[in-house]
Design a protein around this motif. Sequence first.
Motif, PDB file in Angstrom:
ATOM      1  N   LYS A  13    -139.972 -27.100 108.731  1.00  0.00           N
ATOM      2  CA  LYS A  13    -140.488 -26.795 107.401  1.00  0.00           C
ATOM      3  C   LYS A  13    -139.805 -25.557 106.836  1.00  0.00           C
ATOM      4  N   HIS A  14    -139.688 -25.523 105.508  1.00  0.00           N
ATOM      5  CA  HIS A  14    -139.037 -24.404 104.824  1.00  0.00           C
ATOM      6  C   HIS A  14    -139.660 -23.086 105.273  1.00  0.00           C
ATOM      7  N   GLY A  15    -138.842 -22.178 105.730  1.00  0.00           N
ATOM      8  CA  GLY A  15    -139.299 -20.866 106.170  1.00  0.00           C
ATOM      9  C   GLY A  15    -139.712 -20.794 107.632  1.00  0.00           C
ATOM     10  N   ALA A  16    -139.882 -21.944 108.277  1.00  0.00           N
ATOM     11  CA  ALA A  16    -140.297 -21.958 109.683  1.00  0.00           C
ATOM     12  C   ALA A  16    -139.113 -21.631 110.583  1.00  0.00           C
ATOM     13  N   ALA A  75    -130.127 -23.012 103.094  1.00  0.00           N
ATOM     14  CA  ALA A  75    -130.132 -22.256 104.352  1.00  0.00           C
ATOM     15  C   ALA A  75    -129.482 -20.894 104.168  1.00  0.00           C
ATOM     16  N   GLN A  76    -128.396 -20.853 103.413  1.00  0.00           N
ATOM     17  CA  GLN A  76    -127.665 -19.608 103.183  1.00  0.00           C
ATOM     18  C   GLN A  76    -128.504 -18.613 102.375  1.00  0.00           C
ATOM     19  N   GLN A  77    -129.184 -19.116 101.340  1.00  0.00           N
ATOM     20  CA  GLN A  77    -129.943 -18.255 100.443  1.00  0.00           C
ATOM     21  C   GLN A  77    -131.393 -18.048 100.884  1.00  0.00           C
ATOM     22  N   GLY A  78    -131.852 -18.867 101.838  1.00  0.00           N
ATOM     23  CA  GLY A  78    -133.222 -18.744 102.310  1.00  0.00           C
ATOM     24  C   GLY A  78    -134.254 -19.160 101.277  1.00  0.00           C
ATOM     25  N   GLN A  79    -133.877 -20.088 100.417  1.00  0.00           N
ATOM     26  CA  GLN A  79    -134.823 -20.560  99.402  1.00  0.00           C
ATOM     27  C   GLN A  79    -134.573 -22.031  99.100  1.00  0.00           C
ATOM     28  N   LYS A  80    -135.574 -22.654  98.478  1.00  0.00           N
ATOM     29  CA  LYS A  80    -135.441 -24.051  98.099  1.00  0.00           C
ATOM     30  C   LYS A  80    -134.441 -24.183  96.962  1.00  0.00           C
ATOM     31  N   ILE A  81    -133.688 -25.264  96.979  1.00  0.00           N
ATOM     32  CA  ILE A  81    -132.728 -25.572  95.931  1.00  0.00           C
ATOM     33  C   ILE A  81    -133.199 -26.851  95.243  1.00  0.00           C
TER      34      ILE A  81
END
Length: 89
Positions: A13-16, A75-81
């Motif tokens: 999951k995003h951020g996990a 993954a590079q930016q650490g945020q959803k695209i």
Amino acid sequence: LFLDGSGQLHVRKHGAQQSQSVASVEFDETTFGGGCVKALITHVVEALLGDAAMENTAKDYLPVLHICEAAYRSAQQGQKISLPESEAR
């Protein structure tokens, strides 16, 4: 989401920090990787020789490339695209 070399499907999951296995596939090493690779190569060679039509075109894969690029950026930016609706399907 990723498929490892032993046929295990994982999701993180995003951020996990950790992923978890969500499905597994039993496979025969001679057919899981080698079998699909042989089938693809055979298909492409037959199409190049004019004995069969290509199942897919490069244009068919453009949305997949855009999704992959977005995943790397995420993954590079650490945020959803966000993706355009036409490519998110």
